[in-house]
Design a protein around this motif. Structure first.
Motif, PDB file in Angstrom:
ATOM      1  N   SER A 273       0.736   1.087  -9.016  1.00  0.00           N
ATOM      2  CA  SER A 273       0.427   0.079 -10.027  1.00  0.00           C
ATOM      3  C   SER A 273       0.807  -1.317  -9.548  1.00  0.00           C
ATOM      4  O   SER A 273       0.028  -2.270  -9.678  1.00  0.00           O
ATOM      5  CB  SER A 273       1.155   0.405 -11.335  1.00  0.00           C
ATOM      6  N   PHE A 274       2.000  -1.460  -8.979  1.00  0.00           N
ATOM      7  CA  PHE A 274       2.407  -2.773  -8.480  1.00  0.00           C
ATOM      8  C   PHE A 274       1.568  -3.184  -7.273  1.00  0.00           C
ATOM      9  O   PHE A 274       1.264  -4.369  -7.085  1.00  0.00           O
ATOM     10  CB  PHE A 274       3.894  -2.773  -8.129  1.00  0.00           C
ATOM     11  N   GLY A 275       1.195  -2.205  -6.443  1.00  0.00           N
ATOM     12  CA  GLY A 275       0.315  -2.531  -5.327  1.00  0.00           C
ATOM     13  C   GLY A 275      -1.033  -3.034  -5.800  1.00  0.00           C
ATOM     14  O   GLY A 275      -1.600  -3.975  -5.222  1.00  0.00           O
ATOM     15  N   ALA A 276      -1.565  -2.436  -6.870  1.00  0.00           N
ATOM     16  CA  ALA A 276      -2.827  -2.912  -7.429  1.00  0.00           C
ATOM     17  C   ALA A 276      -2.674  -4.311  -8.006  1.00  0.00           C
ATOM     18  O   ALA A 276      -3.591  -5.146  -7.914  1.00  0.00           O
ATOM     19  CB  ALA A 276      -3.305  -1.942  -8.511  1.00  0.00           C
ATOM     20  N   ALA A 277      -1.520  -4.605  -8.610  1.00  0.00           N
ATOM     21  CA  ALA A 277      -1.277  -5.950  -9.137  1.00  0.00           C
ATOM     22  C   ALA A 277      -1.187  -6.971  -8.002  1.00  0.00           C
ATOM     23  O   ALA A 277      -1.647  -8.108  -8.146  1.00  0.00           O
ATOM     24  CB  ALA A 277       0.000  -5.959  -9.965  1.00  0.00           C
ATOM     25  N   VAL A 278      -0.604  -6.577  -6.857  1.00  0.00           N
ATOM     26  CA  VAL A 278      -0.560  -7.470  -5.697  1.00  0.00           C
ATOM     27  C   VAL A 278      -1.973  -7.841  -5.264  1.00  0.00           C
ATOM     28  O   VAL A 278      -2.262  -8.995  -4.934  1.00  0.00           O
ATOM     29  CB  VAL A 278       0.205  -6.802  -4.529  1.00  0.00           C
TER      30      VAL A 278
ATOM     31  N   HIS B  17      10.988  -0.493  -7.830  1.00  0.00           N
ATOM     32  CA  HIS B  17      11.928   0.305  -7.037  1.00  0.00           C
ATOM     33  C   HIS B  17      11.666   0.123  -5.542  1.00  0.00           C
ATOM     34  O   HIS B  17      11.905   1.040  -4.745  1.00  0.00           O
ATOM     35  CB  HIS B  17      11.848   1.794  -7.411  1.00  0.00           C
ATOM     36  N   ASN B  18      11.222  -1.032  -5.164  1.00  0.00           N
ATOM     37  CA  ASN B  18      10.974  -1.387  -3.766  1.00  0.00           C
ATOM     38  C   ASN B  18      11.064  -2.906  -3.688  1.00  0.00           C
ATOM     39  O   ASN B  18      10.175  -3.608  -4.181  1.00  0.00           O
ATOM     40  CB  ASN B  18       9.599  -0.884  -3.318  1.00  0.00           C
ATOM     41  N   SER B  19      12.129  -3.418  -3.098  1.00  0.00           N
ATOM     42  CA  SER B  19      12.341  -4.870  -3.064  1.00  0.00           C
ATOM     43  C   SER B  19      11.233  -5.588  -2.303  1.00  0.00           C
ATOM     44  O   SER B  19      10.847  -6.702  -2.666  1.00  0.00           O
ATOM     45  CB  SER B  19      13.697  -5.184  -2.430  1.00  0.00           C
ATOM     46  N   PHE B  20      10.722  -4.968  -1.254  1.00  0.00           N
ATOM     47  CA  PHE B  20       9.650  -5.596  -0.480  1.00  0.00           C
ATOM     48  C   PHE B  20       8.377  -5.717  -1.318  1.00  0.00           C
ATOM     49  O   PHE B  20       7.698  -6.749  -1.294  1.00  0.00           O
ATOM     50  CB  PHE B  20       9.393  -4.790   0.794  1.00  0.00           C
ATOM     51  N   LEU B  21       8.067  -4.672  -2.056  1.00  0.00           N
ATOM     52  CA  LEU B  21       6.899  -4.707  -2.937  1.00  0.00           C
ATOM     53  C   LEU B  21       7.103  -5.711  -4.070  1.00  0.00           C
ATOM     54  O   LEU B  21       6.154  -6.395  -4.481  1.00  0.00           O
ATOM     55  CB  LEU B  21       6.635  -3.310  -3.493  1.00  0.00           C
ATOM     56  N   GLN B  22       8.320  -5.827  -4.580  1.00  0.00           N
ATOM     57  CA  GLN B  22       8.584  -6.799  -5.637  1.00  0.00           C
ATOM     58  C   GLN B  22       8.384  -8.221  -5.131  1.00  0.00           C
ATOM     59  O   GLN B  22       7.843  -9.074  -5.842  1.00  0.00           O
ATOM     60  CB  GLN B  22      10.013  -6.628  -6.166  1.00  0.00           C
ATOM     61  N   ILE B  23       8.807  -8.497  -3.907  1.00  0.00           N
ATOM     62  CA  ILE B  23       8.584  -9.823  -3.323  1.00  0.00           C
ATOM     63  C   ILE B  23       7.087 -10.100  -3.213  1.00  0.00           C
ATOM     64  O   ILE B  23       6.609 -11.194  -3.557  1.00  0.00           O
ATOM     65  CB  ILE B  23       9.269  -9.915  -1.948  1.00  0.00           C
ATOM     66  N   TRP B  24       6.324  -9.130  -2.754  1.00  0.00           N
ATOM     67  CA  TRP B  24       4.869  -9.293  -2.684  1.00  0.00           C
ATOM     68  C   TRP B  24       4.277  -9.565  -4.064  1.00  0.00           C
ATOM     69  O   TRP B  24       3.432 -10.456  -4.228  1.00  0.00           O
ATOM     70  CB  TRP B  24       4.243  -8.025  -2.110  1.00  0.00           C
ATOM     71  N   ALA B  25       4.696  -8.780  -5.056  1.00  0.00           N
ATOM     72  CA  ALA B  25       4.099  -8.894  -6.385  1.00  0.00           C
ATOM     73  C   ALA B  25       4.439 -10.224  -7.048  1.00  0.00           C
ATOM     74  O   ALA B  25       3.587 -10.829  -7.713  1.00  0.00           O
ATOM     75  CB  ALA B  25       4.572  -7.734  -7.268  1.00  0.00           C
ATOM     76  N   GLU B  26       5.662 -10.697  -6.865  1.00  0.00           N
ATOM     77  CA  GLU B  26       6.086 -11.915  -7.547  1.00  0.00           C
ATOM     78  C   GLU B  26       5.794 -13.177  -6.746  1.00  0.00           C
ATOM     79  O   GLU B  26       5.509 -14.225  -7.330  1.00  0.00           O
ATOM     80  CB  GLU B  26       7.580 -11.838  -7.862  1.00  0.00           C
TER      81      GLU B  26
ATOM     82  N   VAL C 280       0.829  -1.219   0.000  1.00  0.00           N
ATOM     83  CA  VAL C 280       0.000   0.000   0.000  1.00  0.00           C
ATOM     84  C   VAL C 280       0.858   1.262   0.000  1.00  0.00           C
ATOM     85  O   VAL C 280       0.352   2.362   0.207  1.00  0.00           O
ATOM     86  CB  VAL C 280      -0.963   0.013   1.212  1.00  0.00           C
ATOM     87  N   GLU C 281       2.156   1.110  -0.231  1.00  0.00           N
ATOM     88  CA  GLU C 281       3.065   2.256  -0.225  1.00  0.00           C
ATOM     89  C   GLU C 281       2.601   3.338  -1.198  1.00  0.00           C
ATOM     90  O   GLU C 281       2.547   4.530  -0.865  1.00  0.00           O
ATOM     91  CB  GLU C 281       4.477   1.809  -0.603  1.00  0.00           C
ATOM     92  N   GLY C 282       2.259   2.937  -2.436  1.00  0.00           N
ATOM     93  CA  GLY C 282       1.870   3.911  -3.449  1.00  0.00           C
ATOM     94  C   GLY C 282       0.638   4.698  -3.050  1.00  0.00           C
ATOM     95  O   GLY C 282       0.591   5.932  -3.209  1.00  0.00           O
ATOM     96  N   ASP C 283      -0.384   4.019  -2.521  1.00  0.00           N
ATOM     97  CA  ASP C 283      -1.607   4.700  -2.120  1.00  0.00           C
ATOM     98  C   ASP C 283      -1.354   5.666  -0.959  1.00  0.00           C
ATOM     99  O   ASP C 283      -1.900   6.779  -0.935  1.00  0.00           O
ATOM    100  CB  ASP C 283      -2.667   3.673  -1.710  1.00  0.00           C
ATOM    101  N   ILE C 284      -0.510   5.246  -0.007  1.00  0.00           N
ATOM    102  CA  ILE C 284      -0.209   6.110   1.135  1.00  0.00           C
ATOM    103  C   ILE C 284       0.521   7.372   0.678  1.00  0.00           C
ATOM    104  O   ILE C 284       0.168   8.496   1.071  1.00  0.00           O
ATOM    105  CB  ILE C 284       0.634   5.347   2.174  1.00  0.00           C
ATOM    106  N   LEU C 285       1.535   7.200  -0.175  1.00  0.00           N
ATOM    107  CA  LEU C 285       2.291   8.360  -0.653  1.00  0.00           C
ATOM    108  C   LEU C 285       1.418   9.268  -1.521  1.00  0.00           C
ATOM    109  O   LEU C 285       1.544  10.498  -1.466  1.00  0.00           O
ATOM    110  CB  LEU C 285       3.509   7.892  -1.449  1.00  0.00           C
ATOM    111  N   HIS C 286       0.533   8.669  -2.314  1.00  0.00           N
ATOM    112  CA  HIS C 286      -0.344   9.475  -3.172  1.00  0.00           C
ATOM    113  C   HIS C 286      -1.244  10.390  -2.338  1.00  0.00           C
ATOM    114  O   HIS C 286      -1.511  11.537  -2.721  1.00  0.00           O
ATOM    115  CB  HIS C 286      -1.192   8.553  -4.043  1.00  0.00           C
ATOM    116  N   ARG C 287      -1.689   9.881  -1.197  1.00  0.00           N
ATOM    117  CA  ARG C 287      -2.608  10.660  -0.360  1.00  0.00           C
ATOM    118  C   ARG C 287      -1.879  11.651   0.539  1.00  0.00           C
ATOM    119  O   ARG C 287      -2.396  12.743   0.819  1.00  0.00           O
ATOM    120  CB  ARG C 287      -3.436   9.707   0.508  1.00  0.00           C
TER     121      ARG C 287
END
Length: 389
Positions: free
Chosen positions: A251-256, A295-304, A220-227
């Motif tokens: 975008s990656f958070g939405a894919a997760v 550009h966030n290894s933690f988010l990449q682990i979640w997504a993949e 949820v990093e992207g949504d938090i930063l956007h707000r």
């Protein structure tokens, strides 16, 4: 070498691992295998193996099976080399290794700082690419190495040399355009201070909270930063492409959210816009997935790898933190500094499986363990034996 060739660390760590492995085999014969296998039977080793096994299992639902080979061919050999080096090298470092390593690291930092001050004229003379960002990888490697080597120097009684090394490292980092390196430097300094000054239980709790938030907030990093991120902050961070980074994280958070439990498969970053989880997203979001990684290894682990992969990775991190809790105070603080720097960089920079980063982490852990294995010159034999126990 990273200051001269910014992708060289996997090769160097691989060569070093092979040399230490050959030396250990010559020294211990068949018993050398136990030096490598025994740690894998401990909880931390088993958790790491479980995470790697899940990476391989996730290939079963990968829509692009040819991609993972390219990723694994860089990540797994470097990871194996880093693990061998961190296990075998610390107790076998010769007396000249520390002054040589510290001197070369300081020389690399001065070379980078001088190159930046001269407008990259040395790189032009050497026929290399002339671009300010070419030092980003070397400086992120400096962020990892400077603290453990400085702690090693301090434990050997060379406190002035440790301060000088940290000073030239900070000079090179602050002179650069790498926001990730500066963030890692600040985060590492804060966590070192916490580990050095706060009660150990409080420092561990703060480190565990940092790790937990890094994993929990990644989707949820992207949504938090956007707000929450004001427009003025974006204006100040124009050079860091903050708006694009926020959109990529969203975008990656939405894919997760489309494949939350098992993810879309290991190594899918390069073609994430085409995986099934992205097909339900709006076209503009799918376009941002094409950057290759969030550009966030933690988010990449979640997504993949989904929740399962993130949980296993978090387990590895927490068990490593538990191991660091048993270190003497200075090394404990240095371990927390390394953790803080690494988490900060991983939250804003590069892909999760890049070999140069894995090699840098392996080298940093090797120096930290080398300091833990070394006998400080001011310790008595009895005190040294108690510390090893």
């Amino acid at each position: 070498m990273m200051a001269l060739a910014n992708r060289s660390s996997p090769l160097l760590v691989g060569v070093a691992a092979l040399l230490f492995l050959a030396g250990t085999v010559a020294e211990r014969g068949r018993r050398a295998a136990s030096d490598l296998i025994t740690p894998l039977r401990a909880p931390l080793g088993l958790a790491a193996l479980a995470f790697l096994a899940w990476c391989l299992v996730s290939l079963a639902w990968s829509p692009f099976p040819a991609l993972w080979g390219r990723v694994l061919s860089e990540f797994l050999p470097t990871l194996a080399a880093a693990a061998i080096l961190a296990r075998l090298a610390p107790a076998r470092l010769p007396p000249w290794a520390l002054p040589l390593g510290a001197g070369l690291l300081a020389a690399a930092c001065l070379f980078i700082a001088a190159s930046l001050a001269l407008g990259l004229a040395p790189q032009a003379w050497l026929g290399q690419r002339v671009a300010l960002f070419m030092f980003n990888r070397p400086l992120l490697t400096v962020v990892l190495l400077a603290g453990p080597i400085a702690a090693f120097l301090a434990l050997r009684g060379h406190r002035l040399a440790a301060v000088i090394l940290l000073g030239v490292a900070a000079l090179a980092i602050l002179r650069s355009i790498s926001g990730a390196a500066i963030l890692g430097l600040l985060a590492g300094a804060v966590m070192f201070a916490v580990g050095r000054l706060a009660p150990r239980s409080m420092a561990l709790a703060l480190a565990a909270l940092t790790l937990g938030l890094a994993f929990a907030l990644a989707p949820v990093e992207g949504d938090i930063l956007h707000r929450l991120m004001p427009e003025a902050a974006h204006e100040r961070l124009t050079q860091s492409s903050s708006r694009a980074r926020v959109a990529i994280a969203q975008s990656f958070g939405a894919a997760v959210a489309q494949a939350p439990w098992i993810g879309s498969g290991y190594g899918m970053g390069l073609h994430f816009a085409e995986v099934p989880a992205s097909q339900a997203l709006e076209p503009e979001m799918r376009a941002m997935l094409a950057v290759g990684h969030p550009h966030n290894s933690f988010l990449q682990i979640w997504a993949e790898l989904g929740f399962v992969g993130a949980a296993l990775a978090a387990l590895v991190a927490f068990l490593a933190l538990r191991a660091a809790a048993a270190l003497p105070r200075l090394l404990f603080a240095s371990a927390l500094g390394l953790l803080g720097a690494a988490v900060a960089v991983m939250f804003v920079e590069h892909g999760a499986w890049q070999g140069w980063w894995t090699a840098g982490l392996g080298a940093a852990i090797t120096w930290l363990r080398g300091a833990a294995c070394a006998k400080p010159p001011y310790e008595s034999a009895h005190e040294s034996e108690d510390a090893r126990a």
